[in-house]
Design an enzyme around this catalytic site. Structure first.
Site, PDB file in Angstrom:
ATOM      1  CG  ASP A  17       1.469  -0.028  11.183  1.00 31.45           C
ATOM      2  OD1 ASP A  17       0.564   0.727  12.055  1.00 31.45           O
ATOM      3  OD2 ASP A  17       1.588   0.150   9.798  1.00 31.45           O
TER       4      ASP A  17
ATOM      5  CG  ASP B 107      -0.358  -0.243   2.739  1.00 31.12           C
ATOM      6  OD1 ASP B 107       0.919  -0.415   2.711  1.00 31.12           O
ATOM      7  OD2 ASP B 107      -1.206  -0.366   3.343  1.00 31.12           O
TER       8      ASP B 107
END
Length: 888
Positions: free
Chosen positions: A482, A71
């Site tokens: 993350d 992404d």
């Protein structure tokens, strides 16, 4: 994985990513990118994975030709011989950083050398550039670009649906692209070189995740989400007649053309109330399979169905493996076994707890089995085992209670593909890796198949901070979005675990005590729990500190040079200080909330801060700060600064924005005053590394624009001259977050990227460096010489030129010095690949330490930018060692 993949990019924008640099394809009147000035080898500090892989594409005509899209971190091609991935979009530069987000990939089964990528990261204002379709005729080794008149969203909601980009399997010059934002369906008839809208396509989509979102992120129309050809309706050289298109519209999700795209109709009898994430056609049996969810994903999705459409009869059949009332997830990850087309698989992509689920049918969806099921709740029986020994951190250090297990089978599993040449091999993407198996056939025989990471070489972490200590077992500390971050003791090996105790979702900042590198501190984001952690053994083990009241996020943190105290600028709590390991905190005075904080690397009581154009200094351990009288610094907060190890009060500050001050500043008086470095037009990071041999000052590294060129630069002479050390093939998009040299290895630099992980580079100059500006005494090489002087670009008051010097004699030069005189008063502003002096019109250019040896018949090149006030004639002659060179 989740939230911070968005947040990282937003913070990057806030930190100056929208600087007004020219577009990647240079317009007239702007300097072009120069060649690299030193030969570097670039690698990743291995983490293996770390982010969401929304698409995996197998070529259906050539075995082992596989691509993956991420992404925000580019695209990759599989290397079967090494079982690893090769990055394909490292050439994406600073000005088009959004093109590292890949919304779709297509591999040409007629001509397998051809591959296409639809790129662009955000459809709202966060991404300053429009999307593009990249096309390659050499499997992604090089690309040509077709700009689009709209944006694409590789990191937008709905990015796991697809593929939006598809090649006609019979007439491969024809491609279709589904656009977001209500832009409709687009077609190319010249192999992706040009694109036009299919104006008669009836529905540009209606679904928005959150129409009330004022940022434009969740409120964007997710548009056209997949295109699938029915290869049974065409022949080689003729356009395929039947095409299916998926639309983000819960009531009108699937359209079809039976005349090669001339007309389109809504597919009759289709189910409503859900979005079709995937549409996969089995032409042999005449079935179109569709995976539906009530949301666009990849995080959300509470209900879903699987449907089968018979292309010959128009019959719809609900083939869902479970009743809708029993789902808490949507379906995606849809694939057909091309060796046995009756075999279909799908994922419960949004099943976060207790795990994802994978479903398999061998009778075209008539009956299904699951990858795991309950025996007696909460106990599970798995058809698989998971072996993460190659990436042990995928357990996340967790010890969950049943029915959860670690490592998980996955989450955000929107991509799943069976190898079209090998029914035993399957790959699927998760929020953190690519998993796969090579003995999938054991599923049907009652055996157990083994799931392993198939992700080596694919690095997709967003990096917030880096630190390289001068001693200890750790070579590098990283702060990542993350997955927290890692302590690397060996850059070529995957660390066993991310930071734990506590485990932050995102680490925002870290530091070590300069004179005691065993003392390390990190801060970060966590849904609940402390936001600060400490280590006293060089980052091997950690313990949590105590938050001051009001902390809502990590912010920035600084350790005193001896580790005796810490200053923390925490989100939500302002700047705080403590002695010891943060059992109690006190508010610092004199410095505003949100300031960036750093420590002096010599004096343990001196700390520094910056906020909104003001520099702040504390000499009492962070208790009180005083605003410096320094002026001319960037007025915004897109700034990073560091204090030099070993010298008190020596500070370098980089940052700014195009509408104000933007560059690199240096202070030698503890921030009381700063001097801006001439020639550094823009700079966003600053870091220090081991000094070059014979140099008295540590090596500087920066991500900057110098001499009209954007790149990664090194200086061994305190910023007097700079060498670009990357090249146009190695740019990695956005590199403006952090950079540091290695204090133990000359020339080694660590670069933070937003999606390509931690990049590190090593110089080919094995001598330990000898200066970037050229320090060789006047050499007098023997033999003939030739010079090619080429003006490569010029504008109203400046120009850029490349010079190639060739040894046309019969003996090797061991050092060289080239002289000439400018005819029209030109002046050199910046020169790379060598050092120079200029007195009036006379210029002398001397070799750098690494390019002084020039064999007979070989050449050396350098380039420069200069100023002019009128004519820009070439020098009449060039002289080397008292001899005139042949000039052209």
């Amino acid at each position: 994985m989740r939230r911070t993949r968005i947040l990282t990019a937003v913070l990057a924008l806030a930190a100056g990513l929208l600087a007004g640099t020219p577009p990647a394809l240079a317009a007239a009147g702007t300097p072009k990118t120069a060649l690299a000035a030193d030969t570097y080898t670039w690698k990743n500090a291995r983490i293996d994975g770390g982010g969401f892989v929304p698409g995996i594409v197998f070529n259906r005509s050539e075995k082992n030709l596989v691509y993956a899209r991420t992404d925000i971190g580019g695209a990759y091609r599989w290397q079967e011989s090494t079982k690893s991935w090769t990055p394909l979009l490292d050439s994406v530069g600073w000005n088009e950083w959004g093109h590292t987000g890949v919304v779709s990939l297509a591999s040409d089964q007629v001509d397998p050398d051809r591959v296409y990528a639809a790129v662009g990261t955000y459809t709202n204002s966060w991404d300053p550039t429009n999307g593009a379709v990249l096309r390659s005729a050499d499997r992604g080794a090089s690309w040509q670009k077709a700009d689009l008149p709209f944006k694409l969203g590789g990191n937008m909601p709905g990015r796991g649906m697809g593929e939006r980009l598809a090649i006609d399997p019979h007439r491969n010059s024809v491609l279709y692209l589904g656009a977001p934002s209500g832009k409709g369906l687009w077609r190319s008839t010249d192999s992706g070189a040009t694109w036009s809208q299919v104006t008669n396509f009836p529905n540009p989509g209606t679904y928005r995740q959150d129409p009330s979102d004022t940022t434009g992120y969740a409120s964007d129309n997710q548009g056209i989400v997949w295109v699938t050809f029915d290869e049974s309706t065409g022949s080689a050289g003729s356009a395929t007649k039947t095409i299916y298109v998926g639309v983000a519209d819960k009531d009108n999700a699937v359209y079809r053309s039976t005349d090669a795209g001339a007309t389109w109709t809504r597919l009759a009898g289709q189910p409503t109330g859900h979005l079709a994430h995937k549409g996969v056609l089995d032409a042999e049996n005449g079935y179109l399979y569709l995976a539906y969810s009530d949301k666009g994903g990849p995080y959300d999705g509470g209900k879903g169905r699987l449907w089968r459409y018979a292309t010959a009869t128009g019959t719809w059949t609900d083939i869902s493996p479970v009743a809708e009332a029993d789902t808490s997830y949507g379906f995606s990850g849809l694939t057909v076994d091309r060796q046995h087309p009756g075999t279909v698989m799908a994922t419960a992509y949004s099943s976060w707890w207790p795990d994802t689920q994978i479903f398999r049918s061998t009778d075209s969806g008539g009956t299904w089995t699951k990858a795991w099921d309950y025996t007696s709740y909460p106990n599970r029986s798995n058809r698989y085992t998971v072996d993460v020994s190659s990436s042990p951190w995928l357990t996340f250090g967790a010890n969950p209670s049943p029915p959860e297990q670690t490592p998980k089978l996955g989450w955000m599993t929107e991509s799943l593909e069976i190898d079209p040449f090998d029914s035993g091999r399957m790959m699927y993407g998760t929020g953190a890796t690519i998993y796969g198996t090579e003995n999938l056939s054991a599923w049907d025989s009652g055996g157990t198949f083994t799931v392993k990471p198939m992700v080596r070489g694919l690095e997709e972490t967003a990096v917030n901070d880096l630190a390289a200590p001068p001693s200890g077992g750790a070579r590098l500390f990283s702060a990542l979005g993350d997955i927290g971050g890692f302590r690397h003791t060996d850059l070529t090996e995957v660390p066993s675990m991310m930071y734990t105790s506590p485990t932050f979702t995102t680490t925002t900042s870290l530091d070590f005590a300069e004179s005691d590198p065993d003392t390390v501190v990190r801060v970060g984001d966590l849904d609940s729990g402390p936001h600060i952690a400490f280590s006293t053994d060089n980052g091997a083990d950690w313990f949590a500190g105590t938050d001051p009241p009001g902390v809502s996020g990590g912010g920035t943190v600084a350790a005193a040079s001896d580790g005796s105290r810490f200053v923390w600028s925490a989100a939500g709590a302002g700047v705080q200080y403590t002695t010891g390991f943060g059992t109690s905190w006190s508010a610092s005075s004199g410095i505003p909330s949100g300031a960036i904080v750093e420590s002096d690397r010599v004096d343990p009581k001196t700390f520094y801060g910056f906020r909104s154009g003001k520099f702040y200094v504390s000499t009492d351990g962070g208790a009180t700060f005083t605003a410096s009288s320094a002026t001319g610094l960037p007025s915004g907060d897109s700034v990073r600064f560091k204090a030099l190890p070993g010298t008190k009060g020596d500070i370098w500050l980089a940052g700014g924005a195009a509408d104000g001050a933007y560059g690199l500043w240096h202070s030698t008086d503890g921030g009381a005053s700063f001097t801006r470095l001439p020639g550094v037009e823009q700079a966003d990071t600053i870091g220090f590394g081991k000094a070059a041999t014979g140099a008295s000052y540590q090596t500087l590294y920066t991500s900057a624009r110098i001499g009209g060129v954007r790149g990664i630069f090194r200086s061994t002479d305190k910023g007097a001259t700079w060498t670009r050390i990357n090249d146009d093939a190695h740019q990695w998009g956005w590199t403006g977050t952090a950079i540091t040299g290695d204090p133990r290895v000359y020339g080694r630099v660590y670069i933070a990227t937003n999606g390509r992980g931690v990049i590190y580079g090593d110089t080919s100059d094995t001598s330990g460096g000898g200066g970037d500006g050229g320090t060789t005494p006047d050499p007098t090489p023997a033999g003939a010489c030739a010079v090619t002087y080429k003006i490569t670009n010029q504008w109203s008051d400046g120009f850029q030129a490349d010079v190639q010097l060739t040894n046309t004699g019969s003996t090797t030069w061991n050092g060289w010095s080239l002289g000439w005189s400018f005819p029209n008063g030109q002046k050199i502003a910046q020169l790379w690949n060598a050092g120079f002096t200029q007195s009036g019109p006379a210029v002398t250019v001397k070799n750098a330490s690494w390019n002084g040896t020039v064999a007979a018949g070989s050449s050396v090149a350098f380039g420069f930018t200069g100023s002019r006030s009128g004519a820009n004639g070439k020098p009449a002659s060039f002289e080397l060692g008292g001899k005139t060179c042949t000039a052209s």
